[in-house]
Write an enzyme that holds these catalytic residues in place. Sequence first.
Site, PDB file in Angstrom:
ATOM      1  N   HIS A   9      -5.728 -18.027  -4.710  1.00  0.00           N
ATOM      2  CA  HIS A   9      -6.997 -18.690  -5.052  1.00  0.00           C
ATOM      3  C   HIS A   9      -7.121 -18.826  -6.574  1.00  0.00           C
ATOM      4  O   HIS A   9      -7.433 -19.902  -7.094  1.00  0.00           O
ATOM      5  CB  HIS A   9      -8.154 -17.861  -4.477  1.00  0.00           C
ATOM      6  CG  HIS A   9      -9.528 -18.322  -4.859  1.00  0.00           C
ATOM      7  ND1 HIS A   9     -10.341 -19.036  -4.018  1.00  0.00           N
ATOM      8  CD2 HIS A   9     -10.229 -18.148  -6.010  1.00  0.00           C
ATOM      9  CE1 HIS A   9     -11.488 -19.296  -4.630  1.00  0.00           C
ATOM     10  NE2 HIS A   9     -11.449 -18.768  -5.850  1.00  0.00           N
ATOM     11  N   GLU A  10      -6.835 -17.740  -7.275  1.00  0.00           N
ATOM     12  CA  GLU A  10      -6.960 -17.765  -8.741  1.00  0.00           C
ATOM     13  C   GLU A  10      -5.898 -18.667  -9.369  1.00  0.00           C
ATOM     14  O   GLU A  10      -6.139 -19.292 -10.392  1.00  0.00           O
ATOM     15  CB  GLU A  10      -6.879 -16.345  -9.313  1.00  0.00           C
ATOM     16  CG  GLU A  10      -8.003 -15.422  -8.865  1.00  0.00           C
ATOM     17  CD  GLU A  10      -9.395 -15.982  -9.107  1.00  0.00           C
ATOM     18  OE1 GLU A  10      -9.590 -16.735 -10.075  1.00  0.00           O
ATOM     19  OE2 GLU A  10     -10.296 -15.682  -8.304  1.00  0.00           O
ATOM     20  N   HIS A  43      -7.232 -22.051  -9.474  1.00  0.00           N
ATOM     21  CA  HIS A  43      -8.066 -22.285 -10.660  1.00  0.00           C
ATOM     22  C   HIS A  43      -7.191 -22.491 -11.898  1.00  0.00           C
ATOM     23  O   HIS A  43      -7.446 -23.381 -12.704  1.00  0.00           O
ATOM     24  CB  HIS A  43      -8.995 -21.094 -10.914  1.00  0.00           C
ATOM     25  CG  HIS A  43     -10.156 -21.009  -9.974  1.00  0.00           C
ATOM     26  ND1 HIS A  43     -10.986 -22.076  -9.710  1.00  0.00           N
ATOM     27  CD2 HIS A  43     -10.636 -19.973  -9.244  1.00  0.00           C
ATOM     28  CE1 HIS A  43     -11.925 -21.683  -8.849  1.00  0.00           C
ATOM     29  NE2 HIS A  43     -11.734 -20.423  -8.547  1.00  0.00           N
TER      30      HIS A  43
HETATM   31 ZN   LIG Z   1     -12.745 -19.019  -7.373  1.00  0.00          ZN
END
Ligand SMILES: [Zn+2]
Length: 138
Positions: free
Chosen positions: A68-69, A72
């Site tokens: 998830h990171e 980003h």
């Molecule tokens: Zn996030």
Amino acid sequence: MDIKKKVDQLVRTHNTNNPYVIAEAMGIVVRHVPLGNILGFHTRQCRVSLIHVNESLSTEQQIFTCSHEMGHAILHPEVSTPFLKSSTYFSNEKIEKEANEFAIELLLSKEVVNPITVQDAIESYRIPKQLLYKKIYP
Ligand SMILES: [Zn+2]
């Protein structure tokens, strides 16, 4: 933004869907630290992306959080948003949705021979089933 295309490209380039291996190859620093109610977050310092993952999570949760990171770091490099333990999967925030989509595409990738899977992470994370089924049964 075509997230699946981006993920496929990434997996093919690095010949793995393991976020830790990809991070290392890309010069993204991953640290495991105590974070309380935060699953993880991403920051940028001096043009280096840093991913912080809560060290108290299970391995599967750490893999999902790291993915998830990484979403980003790749899709929203200048934004830093904490990934919270509660309700984040139902967030309507565009960047959170995109980071989750990135993580799911990465962990369900069929671009490699022996991909790591997200099945256990799904169980422990309670990822909204509709998010996932959309991918499996489009
Ligand atoms: Zn996030």
